[in-house]
Design a protein around this motif. Structure first.
Motif, short mmCIF file in Angstrom:
data_model
loop_
_atom_site.label_atom_id
_atom_site.label_comp_id
_atom_site.label_asym_id
_atom_site.label_seq_id
_atom_site.Cartn_x
_atom_site.Cartn_y
_atom_site.Cartn_z
N ARG A 1 -28.52 40.31 -45.10
CA ARG A 1 -27.99 40.29 -43.75
C ARG A 1 -29.04 40.74 -42.72
O ARG A 1 -28.93 40.43 -41.56
CB ARG A 1 -26.79 41.23 -43.63
CG ARG A 1 -25.56 40.78 -44.37
CD ARG A 1 -24.54 41.92 -44.38
NE ARG A 1 -23.44 41.64 -45.27
CZ ARG A 1 -22.34 40.99 -44.90
NH1 ARG A 1 -22.21 40.55 -43.67
NH2 ARG A 1 -21.37 40.76 -45.76
N ASN B 1 -29.20 29.36 -43.19
CA ASN B 1 -27.86 29.78 -43.61
C ASN B 1 -27.43 28.79 -44.68
O ASN B 1 -26.92 27.71 -44.40
CB ASN B 1 -26.91 29.76 -42.41
CG ASN B 1 -25.48 30.07 -42.83
OD1 ASN B 1 -25.25 30.59 -43.93
ND2 ASN B 1 -24.51 29.76 -41.97
N GLY C 1 -25.11 29.25 -46.75
CA GLY C 1 -23.68 29.33 -47.03
C GLY C 1 -22.92 28.23 -46.32
O GLY C 1 -23.48 27.51 -45.48
N GLU D 1 -20.13 28.79 -44.45
CA GLU D 1 -19.57 29.25 -43.20
C GLU D 1 -20.67 29.50 -42.18
O GLU D 1 -21.81 29.82 -42.55
CB GLU D 1 -18.80 30.57 -43.42
CG GLU D 1 -17.69 30.48 -44.45
CD GLU D 1 -16.56 29.56 -43.98
OE1 GLU D 1 -16.28 29.56 -42.76
OE2 GLU D 1 -15.99 28.83 -44.81
N VAL E 1 -22.55 31.62 -39.29
CA VAL E 1 -22.79 33.06 -39.16
C VAL E 1 -23.28 33.36 -37.76
O VAL E 1 -23.88 32.51 -37.09
CB VAL E 1 -23.84 33.55 -40.18
CG1 VAL E 1 -23.32 33.44 -41.59
CG2 VAL E 1 -25.15 32.80 -40.02
N SER F 1 -27.49 39.54 -39.26
CA SER F 1 -26.53 38.46 -39.37
C SER F 1 -25.19 38.99 -39.86
O SER F 1 -25.11 40.06 -40.49
CB SER F 1 -27.07 37.42 -40.36
OG SER F 1 -26.07 36.53 -40.73
N SER F 2 -24.15 38.20 -39.56
CA SER F 2 -22.81 38.60 -40.02
C SER F 2 -22.63 38.30 -41.50
O SER F 2 -21.72 38.81 -42.12
CB SER F 2 -21.75 37.89 -39.19
OG SER F 2 -21.90 36.48 -39.32
N ASP F 3 -23.46 37.44 -42.03
CA ASP F 3 -23.42 37.17 -43.48
C ASP F 3 -24.85 36.94 -43.95
O ASP F 3 -25.77 36.88 -43.15
CB ASP F 3 -22.54 35.94 -43.76
CG ASP F 3 -21.98 35.97 -45.18
OD1 ASP F 3 -22.47 36.80 -45.99
OD2 ASP F 3 -21.07 35.19 -45.48
#
Lengths: 444, 889
Positions: free
Chosen positions: A349, A370, A372, A374, A376, A417-419
């Motif tokens: 993160r 990112n 992932g 989702e 972020v 980062s949020s994730d």
């Protein structure tokens, strides 16, 4: 009667003695808490950073950049490989959160100068950018390392030089063994078994003379005694650009935030040091949020493999997934020069990016992947000499974002980062290109 | 009948001269003028000393026999004027050092046993007839010599001229003693006489031997209450001063000699006459002290031959002593093993005494806390042995083990257990499983204390002597015994008390005052332990250290139980009580030795084991005694006595492994040599921080999350470092550093360890903590060693000058190096304002001294010094009182 009384009395005390409770067992020493090793052997300590590659001479100089979240004093130590000579020392105050930097030539001007930096607070990170005549190379220093360091991305074709540097910053003589695997199999390097590296010194091994004409050469370094920090340097020709990069361990998932760029075509190089073949899958992420399944292949045991990414792909990142532990790196070549970096084994993160800047004709770019699904929220803070310039962006899932560094005096970045995300940075200029992974950290 | 032809008075002042003239006697200032004063008709000169009282026929006998035997010098038989039946001398032999040896025992009666005319080495000056011409030829008497040595000198010179020297016992002269001449003058005269008489070759070996013999006498004589060392020194100094005159006299003496040195050797005794006399006196005293004991048996053998060898008591005693010697053979043959708490004494006995008497306690990071009294006692013995600490501890250990064997035999004998059983019990006491248990704890002091405990008990329970003088002597002896127990192992002090109380409660015969005597002895012994006893944490004495939990080997425990029961059943009333007393001590000891669950610590374990050893000895003693009296019993008792004998024998056998290792149960030495790497350079490279309790660990440790650690001086710490004092500022700081290390926040541990004077880090056992040190930037792992070890790259020393120079340890202080150019020194010991001399200031937890002398050290605690001196004086008084026994008798 007297005898009976005596016998009963003695018997009673004996029974008492026999029934005396046994004291509680003393537990194992230090059983109550974890013993944390500091330095390179520690998975958690981030207070000493080791930088095996730094040069300062008539044709090139190194910019040593530090960044820290908390205010910290960064103490530089540059060992001299002549026994008995005192090390050169320097110190930088870092106003945390912030970054700072110093040119190696301001401290010592004696060619190669591996060093280490001690922070009295942190989290912190260090990078070295070597620039000069026909060279631009950069990478992050290391704070911890695996037992076996693997270097992917090297080659020793005609005109190329590949140099392994083994830096021993500790006061004990280290004994290391260097092994290599190429496209023709396991290389015979009997002379590099149990090689001594003097304390506070370093040794270089030139693979262009040891193993010529290897297109894909994976070099592994393990310390049998003591601790060492190796680094690899590659030059594509006498006047060509090159790069230096740090080694990594093994993982079954790797992120490569910079797999290719506008003027750089990338090759992903993986190595399976295991005893069984593994299945390796490569997914590419472009700046246009496209996800390309670049395919998969089987990598045999103790064998390297090279994925050549499509030419003209443009800016792209990659994720490499494997069914077993492998090591991975990227080699990018093109009109802008040659750049090599190890892949990132674990997204995070929080990332520190010391040394990312645009200075003169060199331009720096921050790469954020990112991988992932989702989106972020990412906060990007530029460390300038006196202030913090923060910017918040949202990065969609499975996408790559590039943030060019403008002329705002930034000498480092903080990315939060949020994730989990993966962050890399690149510098390109008239003398070449360099890419590097950023330094992940955990702020408590 | 001869009568004096003319009386000549020699010497004296003007008044003497007037008196001589008034009595119609000639007066001459000295002996040299005497021959000329006589007419040619005088053939012989008869020399008598002023205290000589010749019998009326003495001269006649001399003249008659000297002419008959054609001798040149003749002497009389000398008798004590006070007790004329006692012989003083019948001629004398000499040794090669010209010391006279009469060969007579003290107060030997004259039974005409020596009444034969014979050649002798010399005659005494009390009555000596000399041919006048010979006397003139010899140049007369050497006037610088004392009378006895002058007589020997004259006789020796006469012999060199070929003259015969004889003793004529028919001539009797009474002599009024004691001789007023100072002893040292006689010694000086003997040396001069020797130098005058012998040839160069003889002198080449005789003079060094004379020096050594005098030295040996000086060492031994204090045990007999004599201090000849001063006379010995004075005699040699006198001879050095008079050497030119002696050389001149020698030239005259050897001029015209007719025979060689071998003629002088003919009438000499071998060895040293003085040592021979001393040996005779020691034997005499031993005979008095041990009327039926082992040593008396030994003397009997000497005197009576092999007949005594057939005595079972002698055989048992000899075996007991041999077993004690075997059990301690490594200690007296090599050295006390350095392991655990068993560490060699400090090199400097003076420094150790000074440290005890209010000086610096150097254990760990140091402290002004008082050392244990054991340090002072060993240092005293060491001083008496010219500073040889190894010999001191060996001597103490051997003496203690023998004392334990003999003491138990003596104690049990007072309760009706015969010598054979008593010595067997003594062997089990000193070498049985409990004693070996004590040895295995490495508490050397407890081994020594164990040897004294039976004497403390025996003194308390023995019949109370008549007369206050002897009672005072007894109390003094009991106090000394308790004092020694307390000094060597304070935790064992209650053991003899408990034993006496238990005997009072259970025993037979008059015993009610025994606990009073024991308590008085223990109380009076407490001042001997000053200043330690006033500052020690007596409350925590039995709860500190490792928790006590002794686990016996069950077969041995079963044998003890069977022996006890058999002893109870198979013994008569008194002995059964002794067995019961022993059983109770074993049981109480076991309870104490297993009291860890209740908080009992190491001292509780030691006390418990000591009580068990004592009880076990009583059980074995009564078991063998029952077996010896088996013939007097019948039925069940006879059977029990037989069973007791088997049990006792098995317990004696159980002591064999203990004796076999030669270290009285102590583990093998694993410290000596282990840390030599830290002092290989020959100069101080700092102290060692040792982790773990594995091989090579020693002494008391501190605890860091279960990991033992301590700081000590390499290569082998001395005994004063064995026990750590209460933690002080420096100890807290060191623990703080370890806490920083364990959380991985310290990467330059060497730099911080150097502040503590720590130059080395060693792990005596594997520990995860070791990895922390491997990762340091300034600690170098020493891979060639069999254990984890690290060298500090940063210069470390206990006392380090601000110029970087190291002040080396020198006794109790630290000496300035020759290269000193600094102003202040940092003493990496817990801060104390008494460090100096010079200006002192506290530097964190340490001391900073601006030295104004070339040695930095701890100034000392005057109060504690006074207390230590008072304790020493008290011990001296007790010793004097105890030694007055013979005089009182």
């Amino acid at each position: 009667m007297r005898r009976i009384i005596l016998a009963v009395l003695v018997g009673a005390v004996v029974v008492l003695a026999a029934l005396a409770p046994k004291p509680d067992d003393v537990g194992e020493p230090l059983a109550g808490g974890d013993v944390v090793r500091p330095g390179i052997g520690s998975p958690t300590d981030a207070a000493i950073w080791y930088c095996p590659w730094a040069q300062s001479n008539a044709t090139r100089d190194s910019f040593l950049a530090v960044a820290s979240i908390d205010p910290a004093l960064a103490a530089f130590t540059f060992p001299v490989s002549i026994p008995g000579e005192d090390a050169d020392r320097a110190a930088l105050d870092v106003v945390g959160p912030g970054a700072s930097g110093i040119d190696l030539s301001d401290i010592a001007r004696r060619g190669d100068s591996p060093f280490f930096v001690e922070f009295d607070d942190g989290p912190a990170a260090v990078s070295v950018t070597v620039s000069g005549q026909a060279v631009l190379s950069a990478d992050a220093c290391v704070v911890s390392g695996p037992e076996v360091w693997h270097f992917s991305g090297g080659s020793t074709m005609a005109g190329e030089t590949l140099k392994l540097r083994v830096f021993n910053p500790f006061p004990e003589t280290a004994k290391v063994t260097v092994t290599a695997v190429s496209e023709i199999g396991v290389e015979a390097l009997a002379d590099l078994r149990t090689v001594s590296v003097s304390p506070r010194s370093w040794r270089d091994f030139d693979f262009e003379t040891l193993l010529r004409q290897r297109q894909t050469l994976i070099v592994s370094v393990s310390a049998e005694e003591g601790l060492v920090v190796p680094a690899m340097s590659f030059t594509s020709g006498e006047a060509g650009d090159g790069d230096w990069w740090s080694g990594v361990g093994l993982s079954s998932e790797w992120d490569v935030p910079i797999a290719s760029a506008e003027d750089l075509d990338g090759d992903l190089v993986v190595f399976n040091p295991g005893l069984a073949p593994v299945e390796v899958r490569v997914i590419l992420f472009t700046a246009e949020a496209a996800v390309i399944d670049a395919g998969s292949l089987t990598v045999d045991a103790n064998t390297p493999a090279r994925f050549t990414l499509p030419s003209g792909l443009g800016p792209a990142a990659a994720r490499i997934e494997s069914t077993g532990p492998i090591t991975a790196g990227v080699v990018a070549r093109g009109g802008a020069g040659t750049a090599i970096a190890s892949a990132i084994p674990e997204p995070s993160r929080e990332w520190l990016v010391p040394g990312l800047r645009s200075v003169g004709l060199e331009r720096g770019t921050l790469w954020i992947l990112n991988a992932g699904e989702e989106s972020v929220s990412v906060s990007v803070t530029a460390f300038t000499g006196g202030e913090l310039i923060a910017e918040k962006i949202v990065i969609d899932g499975s996408s790559l974002v590039r943030i060019p560094v403008l002329g705002n005096d930034a000498i480092g970045y903080l990315v939060e980062s949020s994730d989990v995300i993966s962050v890399g940075w690149s510098i390109s200029g008239p003398t070449g290109s360099a890419i590097s992974a950023a330094s992940p950290f955990s702020d408590g | 009948m001869y009568g004096p032809a003319r009386v000549i008075v020699v010497g004296g002042d003007e008044q003497v001269r007037h008196v001589a003239t008034a009595r119609d006697a000639l007066w001459r200032p000295d002996l040299r003028a005497v021959p000329d004063a006589l007419g040619p008709e005088a053939e012989y000169l008869w020399f008598l000393r002023s205290r000589s009282r010749p019998r009326s026929d003495a001269l006649g006998a001399l003249v008659g026999d000297i002419e008959r035997t054609e001798a040149s010098i003749a002497g009389s038989k000398i008798l004590d004027a006070g007790e004329p039946e006692h012989l003083l001398a019948v001629g004398v032999a000499t040794d090669v050092f010209s010391a006279p040896y009469t060969g007579l025992q003290d107060d030997e009666l004259d039974q005409e046993q020596y009444d034969v005319i014979r050649d002798v080495a010399a005659v005494t000056g009390a009555s000596m007839l000399v041919r006048r011409d010979l006397y003139r030829g010899l140049g007369g008497v050497d006037r610088t010599l004392a009378p006895n040595s002058a007589a020997v000198d004259l006789c020796q010179r006469a012999r060199l001229r070929g003259a015969r020297v004889i003793v004529i016992p028919a001539s009797e002269v009474l002599y009024e003693g004691p001789d007023p001449t100072p002893e040292w003058r006689e010694r000086a005269g003997e040396i001069r006489s020797m130098i005058k008489a012998y040839g160069p070759i003889t002198l080449l070996w005789a003079i060094p031997l004379a020096l050594l013999a005098g030295l040996a006498e000086s060492i031994m004589a204090p045990f007999l209450g004599k201090w000849p060392i001063f006379g010995w020194v004075a005699a040699w100094v006198w001879n050095i001063l008079y050497l030119p005159a002696t050389i001149a006299a020698r030239l005259q003496a050897r001029r015209g000699r007719a025979v060689g040195d071998e003629e002088l050797f003919r009438y000499q005794v071998g060895g040293s006459a003085r040592l021979r006399v001393m040996y005779d006196r020691i034997l005499e005293r031993v005979r008095e002290r041990f009327p039926e004991g082992v040593l008396a048996g030994f003397i009997d053998v000497v005197e009576s031959g092999q007949q005594v060898l057939r005595r079972p008591s002698f055989v048992a005693a000899t075996l007991g002593v041999v077993a004690a010697l075997v059990a301690t053979r490594v200690i007296w043959g090599e050295a006390l093993p350095a392991v655990g708490y068993s560490l060699p004494p400090p090199e400097s006995a003076g420094a150790a005494l000074s440290a005890y008497a209010g000086g610096w306690n150097p254990a760990g990071l140091g402290s002004p806390e008082v050392l244990r009294p054991e340090i002072a006692v060993v240092a005293l013995v060491q001083s008496a042995l010219f500073g040889n600490g190894g010999v001191a501890v060996a001597l103490i250990t051997v003496a203690a083990v023998i004392a334990g064997v003999v003491g138990v035999a003596r104690l049990l004998r007072s309760w009706g257990v015969a010598s054979v059983a008593g010595y067997a019990a003594g062997v089990v006491y000193a070498m049985g499983p409990p004693a070996m248990g004590i040895g295995s704890t490495t508490h050397w002091g407890a081994i020594v204390a164990l040897g004294v405990i039976p004497w403390a008990i025996a003194g308390s329970v023995a019949a109370w002597p008549r007369g206050w003088g002897l009672r005072l002597v007894r109390i003094a002896a009991i106090t000394i015994a308790f004092g020694l127990v307390g000094a060597f192992s304070p935790g064992l002090l209650p053991v003899p008390l408990l034993a006496v109380f238990a005997w009072t409660a259970l025993g037979t015969g008059p015993r009610w005052w025994a606990p009073v005597r024991a308590a008085a002895g223990a109380l009076l012994a407490l001042p001997l332990l000053m200043p330690w006893v006033l500052y020690a944490d007596l409350g925590g004495l039995y709860t500190s250290g490792q928790l006590a939990f002794w686990e016996p080997w069950l077969p041995t425990a079963a044998i003890v139980g069977v022996s006890l029961l058999a002893g109870l059943l198979g013994s008569d009333g008194n002995r059964a009580v002794v067995a019961g007393w022993g059983g109770l001590l074993v049981a109480l000891g076991a309870l104490a030795a297993r009291s860890g669950g209740y908080g009992g610590g190491e001292e509780a374990l030691l006390a418990g084991l000591a009580a068990m050893a004592l009880g076990l000895a009583a059980i074995v003693g009564t078991a063998f005694e029952a077996a010896a009296r088996r013939g007097e019993y019948s039925g069940l008792r006879r059977l029990a006595a037989g069973l007791a004998a088997i049990g006792g024998a098995l317990l004696v056998v159980a002591a064999v492994p203990g004796a076999a290792d030669g270290r009285v149960g102590m583990p093998s030495d694993d410290v000596t040599g282990a840390y030599d790497f830290a002092s290989a350079s020959g100069f101080s490279t700092g102290q060692i921080l040792l982790f773990g309790t594995g091989e090579g660990a020693m002494g008391e440790t501190r605890d860091f999350e279960g990991l033992a650690y301590r700081v000590f001086t390499p290569p082998v710490p001395a005994s004063w470092e064995a026990r750590l004092a209460e933690p002080r500022l420096g100890d807290d700081a060191l623990e703080g550093l370890l806490e920083d290390l364990i959380i991985g926040s310290e990467r330059r541990a060497g730099e911080r360890l150097a502040d503590f004077g720590i130059g080395w880090v060693v792990f005596s056992e594997e520990s995860p903590f070791e990895s922390v040190f491997e990762s340091q930037l300034d600690l170098i792992p020493l891979r060639s060693l069999p254990f984890g070890a690290f060298r500090n790259e940063v210069a470390a020393a206990v006392v380090l000058g601000d110029d970087g120079s190291v002040w080396e340890r020198d006794g109790g202080g630290f000496a300035m190096p020759d290269s000193w150019e600094g102003a202040t020194v940092r003493v990496a010991q817990n801060a104390d304002f008494r460090w100096g001399p010079g200006e002192w200031e506290q530097a964190g937890w340490a001391s900073l001294v601006t030295p104004d002398a070339d040695v930095v050290g701890f100034g000392g605690h005057s109060g504690r010094r006074t207390m230590a001196l008072a304790a020493g004086a008290w011990f001296g008084v007790l010793l004097l009182v105890a030694m007055a026994k013979r005089w009182l008798r």
